[in-house]
Design an enzyme around this catalytic site. Structure first.
Site, PDB file in Angstrom:
ATOM      1  N   HIS A  40     -62.809 -20.377  -6.550  1.00 49.01           N
ATOM      2  CA  HIS A  40     -62.132 -18.882  -7.146  1.00 49.01           C
ATOM      3  C   HIS A  40     -63.478 -18.477  -7.513  1.00 49.01           C
ATOM      4  O   HIS A  40     -64.487 -19.192  -7.921  1.00 49.01           O
ATOM      5  CB  HIS A  40     -61.076 -19.032  -7.828  1.00 49.01           C
ATOM      6  CG  HIS A  40     -61.331 -19.517  -9.261  1.00 49.01           C
ATOM      7  ND1 HIS A  40     -61.091 -20.989  -9.439  1.00 49.01           N
ATOM      8  CD2 HIS A  40     -61.975 -19.380 -10.182  1.00 49.01           C
ATOM      9  CE1 HIS A  40     -61.469 -21.177 -10.554  1.00 49.01           C
ATOM     10  NE2 HIS A  40     -62.158 -20.273 -10.920  1.00 49.01           N
ATOM     11  N   HIS A 120     -70.381 -16.240 -10.162  1.00 43.24           N
ATOM     12  CA  HIS A 120     -70.804 -17.713  -9.789  1.00 43.24           C
ATOM     13  C   HIS A 120     -69.374 -18.186  -9.175  1.00 43.24           C
ATOM     14  O   HIS A 120     -68.242 -17.667  -9.677  1.00 43.24           O
ATOM     15  CB  HIS A 120     -71.268 -18.625 -10.714  1.00 43.24           C
ATOM     16  CG  HIS A 120     -70.431 -18.846 -11.739  1.00 43.24           C
ATOM     17  ND1 HIS A 120     -70.050 -17.991 -12.734  1.00 43.24           N
ATOM     18  CD2 HIS A 120     -69.374 -20.032 -11.999  1.00 43.24           C
ATOM     19  CE1 HIS A 120     -69.119 -18.348 -13.438  1.00 43.24           C
ATOM     20  NE2 HIS A 120     -68.729 -19.776 -13.163  1.00 43.24           N
TER      21      HIS A 120
HETATM   22  O1  3AM Z   1     -64.856 -19.606 -12.812  1.00 42.24           O
HETATM   23  P1  3AM Z   1     -65.108 -21.039 -13.464  1.00 42.24           P
HETATM   24  O2  3AM Z   1     -64.519 -22.271 -12.826  1.00 42.24           O
HETATM   25  O3  3AM Z   1     -66.608 -21.043 -13.679  1.00 42.24           O
HETATM   26  O4  3AM Z   1     -64.716 -22.493 -16.837  1.00 42.24           O
HETATM   27  C1  3AM Z   1     -63.577 -22.218 -16.690  1.00 42.24           C
HETATM   28  C2  3AM Z   1     -63.304 -21.611 -15.314  1.00 42.24           C
HETATM   29  O5  3AM Z   1     -64.406 -20.944 -14.757  1.00 42.24           O
HETATM   30  C3  3AM Z   1     -63.548 -20.714 -17.433  1.00 42.24           C
HETATM   31  O6  3AM Z   1     -62.254 -20.146 -16.955  1.00 42.24           O
HETATM   32  C4  3AM Z   1     -62.261 -20.476 -15.372  1.00 42.24           C
HETATM   33  C5  3AM Z   1     -60.738 -20.629 -15.357  1.00 42.24           C
HETATM   34  O7  3AM Z   1     -60.599 -21.829 -16.159  1.00 42.24           O
HETATM   35  N1  3AM Z   1     -63.240 -21.169 -18.842  1.00 42.24           N
HETATM   36  C6  3AM Z   1     -62.463 -22.199 -19.351  1.00 42.24           C
HETATM   37  N2  3AM Z   1     -62.586 -22.144 -20.687  1.00 42.24           N
HETATM   38  C7  3AM Z   1     -63.377 -21.088 -20.989  1.00 42.24           C
HETATM   39  C8  3AM Z   1     -63.551 -20.654 -22.396  1.00 42.24           C
HETATM   40  N3  3AM Z   1     -63.285 -21.226 -23.476  1.00 42.24           N
HETATM   41  C9  3AM Z   1     -63.767 -20.462 -19.873  1.00 42.24           C
HETATM   42  N4  3AM Z   1     -64.578 -19.451 -19.946  1.00 42.24           N
HETATM   43  C10 3AM Z   1     -64.784 -19.097 -21.220  1.00 42.24           C
HETATM   44  N5  3AM Z   1     -64.435 -19.515 -22.441  1.00 42.24           N
END
Ligand code: 3AM
Length: 195
Positions: A40, A120
């Protein structure tokens, strides 16, 4: 519940991303690749939300044209020397604009405002998987190997698509990797994407 706002990926692009990952997987060890079904593009991470109703109601107010995305290239956060997140890149001029509208629509609800949006699609994570490392958290050898492989090859092309909707997702943390569930769909209006 733990929530985030994201775009879904078309099947053809998902398959190309998956084929790319399948080529890399056997050549590195100790890297946690994301399950294809979980690909996603995050617009905003919200974290724990007691009641998603207000979030949904606010996201419904967003008006935005469909968003054209050209998926190409791959790279690392925070950088290839200390890689923790391996991602596929994209050219999508309107995406930052949509992310900004999401941010603005939810402002005042206590979510941290995004300083800078880095579009990304996460392909693999190391360690905690958080965007920022814990103090002293090192990037594992497998990830260093991966960075060398990726840096030494041509930028991959994964195809183009137009997003006509975005979603509110729930993320449930599980031992085998997070489980994502779509809670709500939000349409992106207009007939033609603005490129
Ligand atoms: O789209 P991606 O996979 O990069 O890294 C986590 C994921 O991003 C991010 O939210 C998306 C869905 O889980 N994520 C998880 N914890 C986070 C945090 N504490 C976070 N982004 C910012 N702060």
């Amino acid at each position: 519940m733990r929530l985030f706002v994201a775009l879904d990926i078309e099947e053809a692009i998902q398959q190309r991303l998956s084929a790319y990952v399948c080529e890399l997987k056997p050549r590195v060890s100790g890297v946690r690749f994301v399950n294809n079904a979980n690909f996603h593009v995050t617009l905003k991470f919200l974290g724990e939300v007691a009641s998603p109703e207000e979030v949904t109601q606010r996201l419904r107010q967003i008006e935005h044209a469909p968003v054209a995305l050209n998926f190409r290239g791959a790279g690392f956060f925070p950088n290839p020397r200390a890689p923790r997140i391996f991602w596929a890149g994209m050219e999508a001029p309107l995406l930052a604009d949509l992310a900004k509208k999401v941010d603005t629509a939810l402002s005042g609800m206590g979510f941290a405002a995004e300083k800078e949006y880095h579009p990304h699609l996460t392909l693999a994570r190391s360690g905690s998987g958080r965007p920022r490392p814990y103090p002293g958290e090192r990037s594992p050898e497998g990830f260093q190997q991966l960075a060398r492989l990726v840096d030494g090859s041509a930028a991959p092309e994964f195809g183009t698509m137009t997003a006509h909707e975005f979603y509110l997702y729930e993320s449930r943390l599980a031992p085998g990797g997070a489980i994502y569930t779509k809670l709500e769909r939000f349409a992106l209006g207009g007939t033609d994407p603005i490129r």
